[in-house]
Design a protein around this motif. Structure first.
Motif, mmCIF file in Angstrom:
data_model
loop_
_atom_site.group_PDB
_atom_site.id
_atom_site.type_symbol
_atom_site.label_atom_id
_atom_site.label_comp_id
_atom_site.label_asym_id
_atom_site.label_seq_id
_atom_site.Cartn_x
_atom_site.Cartn_y
_atom_site.Cartn_z
ATOM 1 N N GLN A 99 9.028 6.850 -3.147
ATOM 2 C CA GLN A 99 7.752 7.552 -3.118
ATOM 3 C C GLN A 99 7.228 7.755 -1.699
ATOM 4 O O GLN A 99 6.023 7.761 -1.461
ATOM 5 C CB GLN A 99 6.716 6.872 -4.015
ATOM 6 N N THR A 132 1.209 4.999 -6.606
ATOM 7 C CA THR A 132 1.043 5.118 -8.064
ATOM 8 C C THR A 132 1.174 3.716 -8.643
ATOM 9 O O THR A 132 1.955 2.910 -8.154
ATOM 10 C CB THR A 132 2.102 6.030 -8.738
ATOM 11 N N GLN A 139 4.531 10.916 -11.249
ATOM 12 C CA GLN A 139 3.105 10.873 -10.901
ATOM 13 C C GLN A 139 2.919 11.033 -9.398
ATOM 14 O O GLN A 139 1.993 11.698 -8.945
ATOM 15 C CB GLN A 139 2.465 9.564 -11.381
ATOM 16 N N ALA A 140 3.826 10.445 -8.606
ATOM 17 C CA ALA A 140 3.762 10.597 -7.143
ATOM 18 C C ALA A 140 3.911 12.066 -6.774
ATOM 19 O O ALA A 140 3.192 12.574 -5.908
ATOM 20 C CB ALA A 140 4.839 9.749 -6.470
ATOM 21 N N ASN A 143 0.725 13.789 -7.462
ATOM 22 C CA ASN A 143 -0.276 13.438 -6.447
ATOM 23 C C ASN A 143 -0.087 14.265 -5.176
ATOM 24 O O ASN A 143 -1.058 14.748 -4.596
ATOM 25 C CB ASN A 143 -0.210 11.939 -6.109
#
Length: 149
Positions: A99, A132, A139-140, A143
């Protein structure tokens, strides 16, 4: 959304160190504040290249949420619309499994006060650790898309 940001620039023997530092300062001053003495935020290390050539490495880390957000906004506001579109398209390739979101900026353009993406290894390298909980690459990615989209 961003835990921390690292910035790195390399000054080769053929480059003037003060100019490379000024290129890095474009990003630091726009996240820390224009009246900041950036030397306290930058670690420099003199090393020797493969052929014995002197190299100076400049490293800095931003870990305060406010500073990280200011840097992201500075980058977003100063990239051309076509480069921002390219960046958004390349998010999956720039976001690794840990990430970390990877960016490179042209040192010469930064010295002139311009934010321009680069694919060269001789660049200002910016890495953003995307937060996250729990760790989730999808989800990263979302974002980062929210930050730069």
């Amino acid at each position: 959304m961003i835990n921390y940001i690292t910035l790195r620039a390399t000054a080769h023997a053929t480059e003037e160190k003060s100019r490379v530092k000024k290129s890095l300062d474009l990003f630091l001053l726009n996240s820390l504040g224009n009246n900041t003495d950036t030397y306290q935020f930058v670690e420099s290390l003199d090393v020797e290249g493969h052929y014995g050539n002197p190299i100076t490495l400049y490293n800095s880390k931003l870990s305060r949420k406010y500073e990280c957000n200011k840097l992201v906004m500075f980058i977003k506001e100063n990239l051309s619309s076509s480069e921002l579109a390219t960046l958004c398209k390349e998010i999956p390739e720039r976001l690794d499994e840990e990430q970390m979101f990877h960016l490179r900026f042209n040192k010469q353009e930064a010295y002139l006060g311009r934010v321009v993406l680069s694919s060269s290894s001789d660049a200002i390298i910016v890495k953003m650790k995307v937060a996250t909980y729990p760790k989730n690459w999808g989800q990263a990615r979302k974002n980062v898309e929210d930050l730069f989209g």
